[in-house]
Design a protein around this motif. Structure first.
Motif, PDB file in Angstrom:
ATOM      1  N   THR A   1      -4.867   1.922   9.057  1.00 56.00           N
ATOM      2  CA  THR A   1      -4.802   0.294   9.384  1.00 56.00           C
ATOM      3  C   THR A   1      -3.689  -0.186   8.761  1.00 56.00           C
ATOM      4  N   VAL A   2      -3.350  -1.428   9.239  1.00 56.46           N
ATOM      5  CA  VAL A   2      -2.230  -2.166   8.529  1.00 56.46           C
ATOM      6  C   VAL A   2      -2.673  -2.549   7.134  1.00 56.46           C
ATOM      7  N   GLY A   3      -1.768  -2.220   6.284  1.00 60.06           N
ATOM      8  CA  GLY A   3      -1.781  -2.714   4.740  1.00 60.06           C
ATOM      9  C   GLY A   3      -2.158  -1.335   4.032  1.00 60.06           C
ATOM     10  N   THR A   4      -2.568  -0.170   4.694  1.00 55.01           N
ATOM     11  CA  THR A   4      -2.816   0.965   3.880  1.00 55.01           C
ATOM     12  C   THR A   4      -1.648   1.627   3.310  1.00 55.01           C
ATOM     13  N   PRO A   5      -1.797   2.008   1.940  1.00 57.57           N
ATOM     14  CA  PRO A   5      -0.710   2.561   1.175  1.00 57.57           C
ATOM     15  C   PRO A   5      -0.738   4.083   1.701  1.00 57.57           C
ATOM     16  N   VAL A   6       0.336   4.589   2.149  1.00 52.82           N
ATOM     17  CA  VAL A   6       0.391   6.060   2.439  1.00 52.82           C
ATOM     18  C   VAL A   6       1.444   6.802   1.944  1.00 52.82           C
ATOM     19  N   MET A   7       1.633   8.182   2.073  1.00 54.15           N
ATOM     20  CA  MET A   7       2.716   8.989   1.553  1.00 54.15           C
ATOM     21  C   MET A   7       2.928   9.912   2.830  1.00 54.15           C
ATOM     22  N   LEU A   8       4.262  10.031   3.228  1.00 51.72           N
ATOM     23  CA  LEU A   8       4.903  10.770   4.082  1.00 51.72           C
ATOM     24  C   LEU A   8       4.871  12.291   3.722  1.00 51.72           C
ATOM     25  N   THR A   9       5.132  13.363   4.799  1.00 53.60           N
ATOM     26  CA  THR A   9       5.216  14.632   4.422  1.00 53.60           C
ATOM     27  C   THR A   9       6.604  14.719   3.642  1.00 53.60           C
TER      28      THR A   9
ATOM     29  N   THR B   1       3.798   1.374   2.804  1.00 53.26           N
ATOM     30  CA  THR B   1       2.431   0.558   3.241  1.00 53.26           C
ATOM     31  C   THR B   1       2.565   0.266   4.865  1.00 53.26           C
ATOM     32  N   VAL B   2       1.599   0.554   5.478  1.00 55.83           N
ATOM     33  CA  VAL B   2       1.652   0.822   7.141  1.00 55.83           C
ATOM     34  C   VAL B   2       1.825  -0.986   7.170  1.00 55.83           C
ATOM     35  N   ALA B   3       2.784  -1.130   8.051  1.00 52.89           N
ATOM     36  CA  ALA B   3       3.261  -2.502   8.625  1.00 52.89           C
ATOM     37  C   ALA B   3       2.560  -2.531  10.157  1.00 52.89           C
ATOM     38  N   SER B   4       2.923  -1.476  10.824  1.00 52.27           N
ATOM     39  CA  SER B   4       2.385  -1.671  12.217  1.00 52.27           C
ATOM     40  C   SER B   4       1.938  -0.383  12.512  1.00 52.27           C
ATOM     41  N   LEU B   5       1.358  -0.294  13.707  1.00 58.79           N
ATOM     42  CA  LEU B   5       0.836   1.140  14.438  1.00 58.79           C
ATOM     43  C   LEU B   5       1.209   0.999  15.843  1.00 58.79           C
ATOM     44  N   GLY B   6       1.755   2.009  16.380  1.00 55.10           N
ATOM     45  CA  GLY B   6       2.045   2.301  17.727  1.00 55.10           C
ATOM     46  C   GLY B   6       1.398   3.512  18.357  1.00 55.10           C
ATOM     47  N   GLU B   7       1.420   3.727  19.671  1.00 50.03           N
ATOM     48  CA  GLU B   7       1.014   4.975  20.175  1.00 50.03           C
ATOM     49  C   GLU B   7       0.977   6.154  19.301  1.00 50.03           C
TER      50      GLU B   7
ATOM     51  N   ILE C   1       8.669   0.358   3.161  1.00 54.52           N
ATOM     52  CA  ILE C   1       8.977   0.913   2.103  1.00 54.52           C
ATOM     53  C   ILE C   1       9.525   0.181   0.874  1.00 54.52           C
ATOM     54  N   ALA C   2      10.034  -1.159   1.245  1.00 50.22           N
ATOM     55  CA  ALA C   2      10.433  -1.936   0.226  1.00 50.22           C
ATOM     56  C   ALA C   2      10.131  -3.465   0.940  1.00 50.22           C
ATOM     57  N   PRO C   3       9.966  -4.460   0.131  1.00 52.54           N
ATOM     58  CA  PRO C   3       9.865  -5.652   0.749  1.00 52.54           C
ATOM     59  C   PRO C   3      10.882  -6.045   1.984  1.00 52.54           C
ATOM     60  N   GLY C   4      10.427  -6.084   3.006  1.00 56.77           N
ATOM     61  CA  GLY C   4      11.496  -6.639   4.242  1.00 56.77           C
ATOM     62  C   GLY C   4      12.004  -5.275   4.884  1.00 56.77           C
ATOM     63  N   VAL C   5      11.680  -4.199   4.280  1.00 54.22           N
ATOM     64  CA  VAL C   5      12.384  -2.831   4.836  1.00 54.22           C
ATOM     65  C   VAL C   5      11.367  -2.056   5.606  1.00 54.22           C
ATOM     66  N   VAL C   6      11.199  -1.932   6.916  1.00 56.68           N
ATOM     67  CA  VAL C   6      10.542  -1.284   7.660  1.00 56.68           C
ATOM     68  C   VAL C   6      11.207  -0.311   8.521  1.00 56.68           C
ATOM     69  N   ILE C   7      10.559   1.008   8.326  1.00 52.09           N
ATOM     70  CA  ILE C   7      11.067   2.181   8.943  1.00 52.09           C
ATOM     71  C   ILE C   7       9.806   2.698   9.963  1.00 52.09           C
ATOM     72  N   THR C   8      10.424   3.298  10.827  1.00 55.85           N
ATOM     73  CA  THR C   8       9.415   3.753  12.057  1.00 55.85           C
ATOM     74  C   THR C   8       9.487   5.228  11.995  1.00 55.85           C
TER      75      THR C   8
ATOM     76  N   VAL D   1       2.514  11.009   8.470  1.00 58.17           N
ATOM     77  CA  VAL D   1       1.539  10.861   7.237  1.00 58.17           C
ATOM     78  C   VAL D   1       0.910  11.879   6.885  1.00 58.17           C
ATOM     79  N   MET D   2       1.099  11.895   5.545  1.00 60.33           N
ATOM     80  CA  MET D   2       0.507  13.016   4.779  1.00 60.33           C
ATOM     81  C   MET D   2      -1.013  12.879   4.173  1.00 60.33           C
ATOM     82  N   GLU D   3      -0.866  11.585   3.664  1.00 59.41           N
ATOM     83  CA  GLU D   3      -2.283  11.340   2.808  1.00 59.41           C
ATOM     84  C   GLU D   3      -2.156   9.710   2.825  1.00 59.41           C
TER      85      GLU D   3
END
Length: 111
Positions: free
Chosen positions: A40-48, A54-60, A67-74, A80-82
């Motif tokens: 869900t949006v707002g969930t802290p996660v770690m990638l492989t 933190t999850v900012a948006s979810l797509g298909e 990953i930093a304030p104002g920096v969003v990567i897709t 997403v590992m955990e």
């Protein structure tokens, strides 16, 4: 019958080497799918790759990760590992600059 005993053992051992890892792989896939479905949006996660965010948006098939304030990567959802727990009580000391320059003064954050 005794002449077939080694052959039977060999077939059983080979069967175990194929069946057990396949069951474990199937269980790991089910866990990964459940994790990705629970995002869900707002969930802290770690990638492989080890990137935390933190999850900012979810797509298909993608996740927008802040990953930093104002920096969003897709990234792809399978990356997403955990799900991580937010650091409790992790407040930087007074006057911390956010950088570690190695001189040991009180403005350095500890790792």
């Amino acid at each position: 019958m005794e002449q077939f005993f080694p052959l039977i053992l060999l077939v059983l051992a080979f069967g175990l080497l194929i069946v057990l890892p396949a069951r474990q792989r199937k269980k790991m896939q089910a866990n990964a799918q459940a994790l990705q479905a629970s995002l869900t949006v707002g969930t802290p996660v770690m990638l492989t790759s080890g990137i935390h965010g933190t999850v900012a948006s979810l797509g298909e098939g993608t996740v927008g990760l802040e990953i930093a304030p104002g920096v969003v990567i897709t990234v792809a959802r399978p990356a997403v590992m955990e799900v991580r727990q937010p650091a409790s009580g992790a407040v930087p000391p007074e006057g911390a600059t956010g950088t570690i320059d190695g001189d040991g003064d009180p403005t350095d954050r500890t790792r």
